[in-house]
Design a protein around this motif. Sequence first.
Motif, short mmCIF file in Angstrom:
data_model
loop_
_atom_site.label_atom_id
_atom_site.label_comp_id
_atom_site.label_asym_id
_atom_site.label_seq_id
_atom_site.Cartn_x
_atom_site.Cartn_y
_atom_site.Cartn_z
N UNK A 169 0.82 -1.20 0.00
CA UNK A 169 0.00 0.00 0.00
C UNK A 169 0.86 1.26 0.00
N UNK A 170 2.05 1.16 0.57
CA UNK A 170 2.97 2.29 0.52
C UNK A 170 3.34 2.68 -0.90
N UNK A 171 3.34 1.72 -1.81
CA UNK A 171 3.57 2.02 -3.23
C UNK A 171 2.31 2.59 -3.87
N UNK A 172 1.15 2.05 -3.50
CA UNK A 172 -0.11 2.56 -4.06
C UNK A 172 -0.30 4.03 -3.74
N UNK A 173 0.12 4.46 -2.55
CA UNK A 173 0.05 5.87 -2.18
C UNK A 173 1.27 6.62 -2.70
N UNK A 174 2.42 5.96 -2.69
CA UNK A 174 3.66 6.64 -3.06
C UNK A 174 3.75 7.05 -4.51
N UNK A 175 3.29 6.21 -5.43
CA UNK A 175 3.42 6.55 -6.85
C UNK A 175 2.65 7.82 -7.19
N UNK A 176 1.37 7.97 -6.83
CA UNK A 176 0.70 9.25 -7.10
C UNK A 176 1.30 10.41 -6.33
N UNK A 177 1.81 10.17 -5.12
CA UNK A 177 2.46 11.24 -4.38
C UNK A 177 3.72 11.72 -5.10
N UNK A 178 4.55 10.79 -5.53
CA UNK A 178 5.79 11.15 -6.21
C UNK A 178 5.49 11.88 -7.52
N UNK A 179 4.47 11.41 -8.25
CA UNK A 179 4.11 12.06 -9.51
C UNK A 179 3.67 13.51 -9.29
N UNK A 180 3.08 13.79 -8.12
CA UNK A 180 2.57 15.12 -7.83
C UNK A 180 3.55 16.00 -7.07
#
Length: 239
Positions: A141-152
């Motif tokens: 889940x840390x990746x599921x949240x992390x990828x959109x966070x990093x993109x933004x």
Amino acid sequence: MYFTSETSADGLVEREFTLGDVPGVLWTPSAGPGPLVLLGHGGGNHKKHPAMTGRAGLLVAAGFSAAVLDAPGHGDRPRSAEDDREVALMQEAMATGEPVGPIVERYNGDLAARAVPEWQAALDALQDEVPGPVGYWGINMGTAIGVPLIAAEPRIKAAALGQFWPSTLVDLAKQITIPIEFAMQWDDEHIPREGALALFDAFASPEKTLHANAGKHKQLPRFEAASAVRFFSRHLGTP
């Protein structure tokens, strides 16, 4: 940001905080803050789960600071009726042997939509305490949240990710060019091998490294944590 407690031991300072109604923890070296690594916890876990405190300890020992937030519906945060429904569906699918991926992707996508603005607000406040470069470390889940966070979030300069399905994240991964270290389990019973490879392949990063280990979903080797710390040392630097 309001700090609610502070403890110190063995060269590590731990401060719990709240940002609005979102609780979190900041760990820093006693000698002074180093580059900040944001930690995303796994599904069903919380900000002080052993995986988070363990990673924070490794980071602080290497001179970094680390911070984690309870994700929506996790830890000290209340669960909504929708959270309860999705969790029940996941548990039922796992109990009956049905594919759990579509449920996890849908639910984690909803969690990410709620969590990304919280992380950005937390980063605004944390940078007053810990200025300098920022990394992100989150599995499952840390990746599921992390990828959109990093993109933004352009302040994040390097990320250690892995162990998630591709379909909801591929388009966002194509926007990401920072260095990536990505872990997968070759025999994962939930995430198809080709799916994990597709997500790794989607990152547009000129520098990205795939760590594929034998074993099932929950058998990610502990040595991958030490590897992630070395990765952050290369790309964020340490005091």
